[in-house]
Write an enzyme that holds these catalytic residues in place. Structure first.
Site, PDB file in Angstrom:
ATOM      1  N   CYS A   2       1.159  -1.038  -0.014  1.00 38.98           N
ATOM      2  CA  CYS A   2       0.401   0.117   0.080  1.00 38.98           C
ATOM      3  C   CYS A   2       0.891   1.819  -0.062  1.00 38.98           C
ATOM      4  CB  CYS A   2      -0.533  -0.367   1.451  1.00 38.98           C
ATOM      5  SG  CYS A   2      -1.958  -1.415   1.561  1.00 38.98           S
ATOM      6  N   LYS A 596       6.072  -4.645  -3.021  1.00 36.37           N
ATOM      7  CA  LYS A 596       7.762  -4.709  -2.857  1.00 36.37           C
ATOM      8  C   LYS A 596       8.258  -4.307  -1.215  1.00 36.37           C
ATOM      9  CE  LYS A 596      11.331  -3.314  -4.368  1.00 36.37           C
ATOM     10  NZ  LYS A 596      12.773  -4.252  -4.925  1.00 36.37           N
TER      11      LYS A 596
END
Length: 601
Positions: A2, A596
């Site tokens: 997010c 990531k």
């Protein structure tokens, strides 16, 4: 996982927010949204899927204003859909909220305070914004209501709140989730990553856990958990925005693979003094020397780098070393030595599981060192020491240059400690790292060969195995991870000697087996393992090293010091994985279901 952006100032916010979210795409997401405020209204735009879809919706409207917040969502509560996307609004539409993190007690709060409230989404975030409305209706000011709600939350959160009746303020709070405050002339911003708002400012302030921040266009007020105003210096985010662009490359992953020689040179330069000797802060060296055991804490690719680092720390520095998966360690801490040193490896410096371990080891008073690519990150701030990777922004979800940078930095640390311990070095590390750099360049130049290997061995397969022995085994784990995360091929890495203990039952006609053969003392053994799988129909891809190659090997890497072979052989595996995914027409930079930076436990 997010990302949050926010802007309050003199300019229209919509385009700034959209561009900021685009800079956060690398973090992983399944939906995105923005809320924009002007004198008349608060308007929310949000969409499931890529930011490009959100942009179409937002650009179709002329609505804009000087205040706004934005969010990329990775589903934790509720499926990815429009209703569960952020921003969320309270029932009366007055309050609008974005949230990163996981609220552990949201169901209890919902039951205690919000019975009878109609909810649109399945998210924990909507509970937060409805609680703000609830306490506002009890007569509290927005700041008081927000502070009250934050005090009730258990879990991780980064929050940005808008109030339609106070259009000149963004209310901000965080706990265990990254969020920065960016400052400018006549405007201020918030962002999960400085990269998102480099378009307007490079000056940032840290926000600490449990703080409440009142953000206006011409001032920022930071308050601690007791309501006391906190003064905090700003810092300059030393990031070249151009480093985060793809440039001439088709994908960030390919760009970052190609950047590895430059990263090696930068590391050599940063960790070398004027006389050409290796250098690291003496306080770090002293803590390593005084440790009776090192505990490396990491996840994913960083964990694999830690396995290689263990070889350096034990063989060169002579320090017993354990490598642990962070998410397991935090719930199952082993019996610790008397003088442990904890080394946290994280590209982002925000990995939630590693941070959870650091919180516990700090309580125990143990020394800590973070190895990260991001100065000022949470793990960097909260550890005693930090070693930076100097790798530049890594945008692709699949880590490449950070892995090799982590190994290089660990090798330098180990060699300096070895010298301090009076252990005779069998390696001129700077010279050998220079050789590694040249070897990586040679492999990058052989990209067409790697593409052909991907075609020959992986074009149609659904399964693949990677095998190696000793340090090659550690690299096989990383090679398998790279392949599976971007090509969706079921790939596993194994110690060559373990094949006969179960895995060989999975070998069928045509099963690709990638074997690493770069270590002299086990060269015959790993080749024996290859013969075993070939006898059962496997399609072998042997990657060896000059001086150890045999006729028929698929690819031979240039000769480097045996303990440094992971820095070289892994580049071949990275390229092979890249082309395997590319040929399947997959999103190489943003593989499905992956983020990531994993900022929730």
């Amino acid at each position: 996982m997010c990302g949050i952006v926010g802007y309050i100032g003199y300019d229209n916010a919509k385009e700034l927010l959209l561009k900021g979210l685009e800079k956060l795409e690398y973090r992983g997401y399944d939906s995105a949204g923005i809320a924009v405020v002007n004198d008349d209204n608060t308007t929310v735009f949000k969409e499931k899927g890529r930011i490009a879809e959100l942009r179409k919706v937002a650009d179709s409207s002329d609505f804009d204003g000087p205040v706004g917040i934005g969010h990329t969502r990775w589903a934790t509560h509720g499926v990815p859909n429009h209703e569960n996307s952020h921003p969320h609004q309270s029932s009366n539409g007055r309050f609008t909220l974005v949230h990163n993190g996981v609220i552990e007690n949201y169901e209890e709060l919902k039951g205690e305070y919000l019975q009878g409230v109609s909810f649109i989404s399945e998210t924990d975030t909507e509970v937060i914004v409805q609680l703000v409305e609830y306490f506002s209706n009890q007569g509290l000011s927005t700041e008081e209501a927000f502070t009250k709600v934050v005090s009730l939350l258990h879990g991780s959160y980064a929050l940005g709140l808008l109030d339609a009746e106070d259009k000149d303020t963004i209310y901000v709070a965080k706990n265990k989730s990254p969020l920065l405050l960016g400052v400018g002339e006549g405007f201020n911003v918030i962002a999960s990553d400085a990269l998102a708002m480099l378009q307007v400012t490079s000056e940032y302030k840290e926000i600490h856990d449990h703080e409440i921040v009142i953000v206006k266009k011409d001032e920022v007020i930071i308050k601690d958990a007791d309501g006391n105003v906190v003064e905090r210096d700003s810092y300059i985010a030393e990031i070249d925005a151009s480093d985060a662009e793809k440039g001439v490359y088709a994908h960030y992953m390919l760009k970052e693979i190609h950047e590895q020689p430059a990263v090696m040179r930068r590391i050599i330069q940063e960790y070398q003094d004027a006389e050409g000797n290796l250098k690291i802060d003496q306080d770090i060296i002293n803590d390593v020397k005084e440790a009776d055991r090192i505990y490396v804490i990491a996840a994913g690719t960083s964990y694999h780098a830690g396995l290689v680092g263990k070889e350096f720390l034990e063989k060169w520095a002579g320090v017993p070393t354990e490598v642990h998966v962070a998410s397991e360690f935090v719930y199952n801490m082993p019996l610790l030595s008397e003088k442990p040193l904890f080394v946290y490896i994280s590209q982002s410096g925000e990995t939630a599981d590693s941070r959870a371990v650091l919180v516990e080891t700090n309580k125990l008073g143990h020394k800590s060192l973070t190895i990260t690519n991001v100065a000022g990150s949470t793990l960097s701030r909260e550890a005693d020491h930090t070693l930076l990777l100097h790798a530049g922004p890594e945008i692709a979800v699949a880590s490449t240059k950070a892995y090799t940078a982590q190994i290089a930095v660990l090798s330098i640390l180990s060699q300096i400690v070895a010298k301090e311990h009076g252990r005779e070095a069998d390696i001129d590390l700077l010279r050998e790292l220079a050789k590694v750099t040249t070897a990586i360049e040679a492999i990058v130049d052989d990209a067409p060969i790697m593409e052909q290997i991907a075609t020959d061995f992986l074009e149609t397969t659904r399964n693949a195995f990677f095998i190696g022995r000793t340090i090659d085994y550690n690299v096989s784990l990383e090679g398998a991870l790279k392949l599976k995360e971007i090509s969706y091929i079921q790939a596993e890495g194994f110690a060559g000697g373990e094949l006969k203990h179960g895995t060989i039952a999975l070998i069928e006609d045509g099963t690709p087996v990638v074997a690493l053969a770069t270590q002299e003392n086990v060269n015959l053994s790993i080749r024996g393992n290859v013969k075993e799988v070939v006898a059962r129909g496997a399609h072998p891809c042997i990657i060896s090293m000059e001086g150890l190659e045999k006729e028929g090997d698929t690819y031979v890497i240039p000769h480097v010091h045996e303990l440094l072979t992971p820095l070289v052989s892994v580049v071949a595996l990275q390229l092979i994985s890249y082309y395997a995914a590319l040929h399947r027409d997959l999103d190489v930079d943003k593989p499905r279901n992956l983020a990531k930076s994993v900022t929730v436990e």
